[in-house]
Design an enzyme around this catalytic site. Structure first.
Site, PDB file in Angstrom:
ATOM      1  N   ASP A  20       0.953  -1.317  -0.011  1.00 40.37           N
ATOM      2  CA  ASP A  20       0.041   0.132   0.083  1.00 40.37           C
ATOM      3  C   ASP A  20       0.886   1.189   0.079  1.00 40.37           C
ATOM      4  OD1 ASP A  20      -2.191   1.553   0.214  1.00 40.37           O
ATOM      5  OD2 ASP A  20      -2.919   0.870   2.166  1.00 40.37           O
ATOM      6  N   ASN A  68     -10.377  -3.145  -6.509  1.00 37.68           N
ATOM      7  CA  ASN A  68      -9.674  -2.003  -7.293  1.00 37.68           C
ATOM      8  C   ASN A  68     -10.351  -1.909  -8.678  1.00 37.68           C
ATOM      9  OD1 ASN A  68      -6.509  -3.461  -5.973  1.00 37.68           O
ATOM     10  ND2 ASN A  68      -7.710  -1.559  -5.410  1.00 37.68           N
TER      11      ASN A  68
HETATM   12  C1  FPP Z   1      -1.828   0.203  -3.399  1.00 36.63           C
HETATM   13  O1  FPP Z   1      -1.501   1.479  -3.440  1.00 36.63           O
HETATM   14  C2  FPP Z   1      -1.184  -0.644  -4.491  1.00 36.63           C
HETATM   15  C3  FPP Z   1      -2.056  -1.314  -5.390  1.00 36.63           C
HETATM   16  C4  FPP Z   1      -3.398  -1.074  -5.451  1.00 36.63           C
HETATM   17  C5  FPP Z   1      -1.447  -2.044  -6.348  1.00 36.63           C
HETATM   18  C6  FPP Z   1      -0.125  -2.898  -5.992  1.00 36.63           C
HETATM   19  C7  FPP Z   1       0.905  -2.955  -7.549  1.00 36.63           C
HETATM   20  C8  FPP Z   1       1.913  -2.859  -7.463  1.00 36.63           C
HETATM   21  C9  FPP Z   1       2.935  -3.028  -6.362  1.00 36.63           C
HETATM   22  C10 FPP Z   1       2.709  -2.841  -8.853  1.00 36.63           C
HETATM   23  C11 FPP Z   1       2.344  -3.876  -9.887  1.00 36.63           C
HETATM   24  C12 FPP Z   1       2.460  -5.043  -9.314  1.00 36.63           C
HETATM   25  C13 FPP Z   1       3.140  -6.074  -9.861  1.00 36.63           C
HETATM   26  C14 FPP Z   1       2.990  -7.442  -9.448  1.00 36.63           C
HETATM   27  C15 FPP Z   1       4.100  -6.114 -11.211  1.00 36.63           C
HETATM   28  P1  FPP Z   1      -2.384   2.603  -3.861  1.00 36.63           P
HETATM   29  O2  FPP Z   1      -2.483   3.197  -5.091  1.00 36.63           O
HETATM   30  O3  FPP Z   1      -3.640   2.270  -2.753  1.00 36.63           O
HETATM   31  O4  FPP Z   1      -1.831   3.727  -2.918  1.00 36.63           O
HETATM   32  P2  FPP Z   1      -2.430   5.102  -2.053  1.00 36.63           P
HETATM   33  O5  FPP Z   1      -2.982   4.391  -0.876  1.00 36.63           O
HETATM   34  O6  FPP Z   1      -1.233   5.656  -1.496  1.00 36.63           O
HETATM   35  O7  FPP Z   1      -3.157   5.647  -3.086  1.00 36.63           O
END
Ligand code: FPP
Length: 247
Positions: A20, A68
């Site tokens: 996250d 998501n």
């Molecule tokens: C949460 O951060 C992250 C995600 C919803 C996606 C996770 C994806 C990756 C780490 C990259 C791609 C993965 C692979 C396996 C290549 P957020 O966007 O919710 O962050 P925020 O809470 O700060 O907005």
């Protein structure tokens, strides 16, 4: 010797991570959210490499939840683009390193290109014996439990399973993690402290570790902190502290 190596005897067999903070990481730098996800994908590579080096046999990463899909279309397609890049770049290394790729979640609900690339990657890495990397994609813990319940009900209806044979093990065997140990350690980055529908059945006894570090900044050093903390914990599984510590 690092702290994590010193406590190798108490390394978790399964680490699950709620990655996250990509968006906030990008925002803090005045970058688009997608730049945060790109940096997050680099952190994925680093953490997989470190877990493999340490000999952690199971690693599960929450890469895309069933919720998501509510994100902007451009962000979703950037995330799926990064997934294709990741698979394209990493599968050969995974084969070399004995890493087996598995998907948790509803694979059929993913776009065709990603589904095909994931199936190909799972086939190519199927013989990996040293580590299993589970990517939770289009995953929700409640939906997984519903699918398992339906599978059991179908077997009962077909006469192949008696209702009394529905045990905790029988249910666990129908989850996407069938055959794998439950996570010993669940990590969530970015300061949030909730499960967000992740591995609801499997995390019943997991140790929880939260860090304010945003996912793109998470690496070997922060992982070592989590492992050191885990190594010092007394896991009781409902027993008294004395019983659990073998006193
Ligand atoms: C949460 O951060 C992250 C995600 C919803 C996606 C996770 C994806 C990756 C780490 C990259 C791609 C993965 C692979 C396996 C290549 P957020 O966007 O919710 O962050 P925020 O809470 O700060 O907005």
């Amino acid at each position: 010797m690092s702290g994590a190596q010193e406590s190798a005897a108490k390394l978790p067999a399964h680490i699950a991570i709620i990655m996250d903070g990509n968006g906030r990481w990008a925002q803090a730098r005045g970058l688009p959210r997608t730049a945060g996800h790109r940096a997050g994908a680099d952190a994925v590579r680093a953490v997989v490499r470190e877990c493999r080096r340490l000999g952690i046999p199971h690693l599960t990463l929450y890469a895309f939840s069933s919720e998501n899909w509510n994100r902007p279309k451009t962000e979703i397609s950037a995330l799926f683009g990064l997934l294709l890049e990741f698979l394209g770049a990493e599968v050969a290394t995974m084969v070399e390193q004995g890493i087996r790729l598995q998907v948790l979640g509803d694979l059929d609900g993913l776009p065709l290109a990603q589904r095909t690339a994931l199936r190909h990657a799972m086939n190519r890495t199927a013989d990996g014996k040293d580590m299993t990397l589970n990517l939770a994609l289009n995953y929700g813990g409640r939906a997984e439990l519903v699918r398992a319940a339906r599978a059991l009900a179908a077997e009962v209806a077909a006469g192949g399973l008696a209702p009394e044979a529905i045990t905790e093990t029988a249910l666990a065997d129908r989850l996407d993690t069938a055959g794998q140990p439950d996570p010993d350690l669940l990590i969530r980055t970015s300061g949030e402290q909730r499960l967000s529908n992740f591995l609801l059945y499997q995390c019943a006894y997991s140790e929880l570790w939260f860090t304010p570090v945003l996912w793109p900044d998470f690496g070997a050093e922060e992982l070592a902190k989590a492992l050191n903390d885990y190594a010092g914990r007394s896991r009781r599984f409902g027993k008294t502290r004395e019983q659990a510590d073998g006193c």
